[in-house]
Design a protein around this motif. Structure first.
Motif, short mmCIF file in Angstrom:
data_model
loop_
_atom_site.label_atom_id
_atom_site.label_comp_id
_atom_site.label_asym_id
_atom_site.label_seq_id
_atom_site.Cartn_x
_atom_site.Cartn_y
_atom_site.Cartn_z
N PRO A 168 0.84 -1.20 0.00
CA PRO A 168 0.00 0.00 0.00
C PRO A 168 0.87 1.25 0.00
O PRO A 168 1.96 1.25 0.57
CB PRO A 168 -0.78 -0.11 1.31
N ALA A 169 0.39 2.26 -0.65
CA ALA A 169 1.14 3.53 -0.69
C ALA A 169 1.02 4.20 0.68
O ALA A 169 -0.07 4.45 1.17
CB ALA A 169 0.57 4.44 -1.77
N LEU A 170 2.15 4.45 1.30
CA LEU A 170 2.16 5.08 2.61
C LEU A 170 2.30 6.59 2.46
O LEU A 170 3.11 7.06 1.68
CB LEU A 170 3.33 4.54 3.45
N ALA A 171 1.50 7.29 3.19
CA ALA A 171 1.59 8.74 3.17
C ALA A 171 2.79 9.16 4.01
O ALA A 171 2.97 8.69 5.13
CB ALA A 171 0.32 9.36 3.72
N ALA A 172 3.62 9.99 3.46
CA ALA A 172 4.79 10.46 4.19
C ALA A 172 4.36 11.46 5.25
O ALA A 172 3.49 12.28 5.03
CB ALA A 172 5.77 11.11 3.23
N HIS A 173 4.97 11.37 6.41
CA HIS A 173 4.67 12.29 7.49
C HIS A 173 5.80 13.29 7.63
O HIS A 173 6.97 12.94 7.55
CB HIS A 173 4.49 11.54 8.82
N SER A 174 5.43 14.52 7.81
CA SER A 174 6.43 15.58 7.97
C SER A 174 6.93 15.61 9.41
O SER A 174 6.23 15.24 10.33
CB SER A 174 5.81 16.93 7.63
N PHE A 175 8.16 16.06 9.56
CA PHE A 175 8.73 16.25 10.89
C PHE A 175 8.12 17.51 11.50
O PHE A 175 7.75 18.45 10.80
CB PHE A 175 10.23 16.46 10.81
N LEU A 176 8.00 17.54 12.81
CA LEU A 176 7.54 18.74 13.49
C LEU A 176 8.68 19.72 13.68
O LEU A 176 8.46 20.93 13.72
CB LEU A 176 6.93 18.38 14.86
N PHE A 177 9.90 19.19 13.81
CA PHE A 177 11.07 20.03 14.01
C PHE A 177 12.11 19.71 12.94
O PHE A 177 12.27 18.57 12.52
CB PHE A 177 11.67 19.80 15.40
N CYS A 178 12.81 20.73 12.52
CA CYS A 178 13.83 20.61 11.47
C CYS A 178 14.95 19.71 11.93
O CYS A 178 15.45 19.84 13.05
CB CYS A 178 14.36 22.00 11.13
N GLU A 179 15.39 18.81 11.06
CA GLU A 179 16.49 17.92 11.43
C GLU A 179 17.83 18.65 11.35
O GLU A 179 18.82 18.15 11.86
CB GLU A 179 16.51 16.67 10.55
N GLY A 180 17.86 19.84 10.76
CA GLY A 180 19.10 20.60 10.66
C GLY A 180 19.33 21.53 11.82
O GLY A 180 20.42 21.58 12.39
N CYS A 181 18.30 22.27 12.22
CA CYS A 181 18.49 23.29 13.25
C CYS A 181 17.58 23.12 14.46
O CYS A 181 17.66 23.89 15.40
CB CYS A 181 18.27 24.68 12.64
N ASP A 182 16.70 22.15 14.44
CA ASP A 182 15.76 21.86 15.52
C ASP A 182 14.71 22.94 15.75
O ASP A 182 14.03 22.92 16.78
CB ASP A 182 16.50 21.58 16.84
N ASP A 183 14.55 23.87 14.82
CA ASP A 183 13.46 24.83 14.90
C ASP A 183 12.17 24.14 14.46
O ASP A 183 12.20 23.16 13.71
CB ASP A 183 13.71 26.04 14.00
#
Length: 75
Positions: A28-43
């Motif tokens: 099944p096609a899985l919907a991608a989930h976005s991160f709540l915080f940036c993996e680069g700067c943690d904002d």
């Protein structure tokens, strides 16, 4: 000149390719989930960005920096 072992190897590879293709088609096609915080700067990543770009992992600033870096290295 190809011998019987080469033909058998080709047949096995063809069957493996078919089995993998069937397996991938059945997933099944899985919907991608976005991160709540940036993996680069943690904002925090703003909700409009997360909704507009499902699966995003970086804020706009960090994404822009990465794209500029990749463009520079592509030359």
């Amino acid at each position: 000149m190809a011998d019987i072992a080469d033909f058998a190897n080709d047949l096995v590879q063809e069957r493996l390719d078919q089995a993998l293709a069937a397996r991938n088609a059945a997933k099944p096609a899985l919907a991608a989930h976005s991160f709540l915080f940036c993996e680069g700067c943690d904002d925090a990543i703003p909700e409009p960005r997360r909704l507009a770009l499902p699966g995003c992992t970086q804020c706009v600033r960090c994404q822009s920096i990465d794209e500029a870096r990749e463009a520079r290295h592509a030359r």
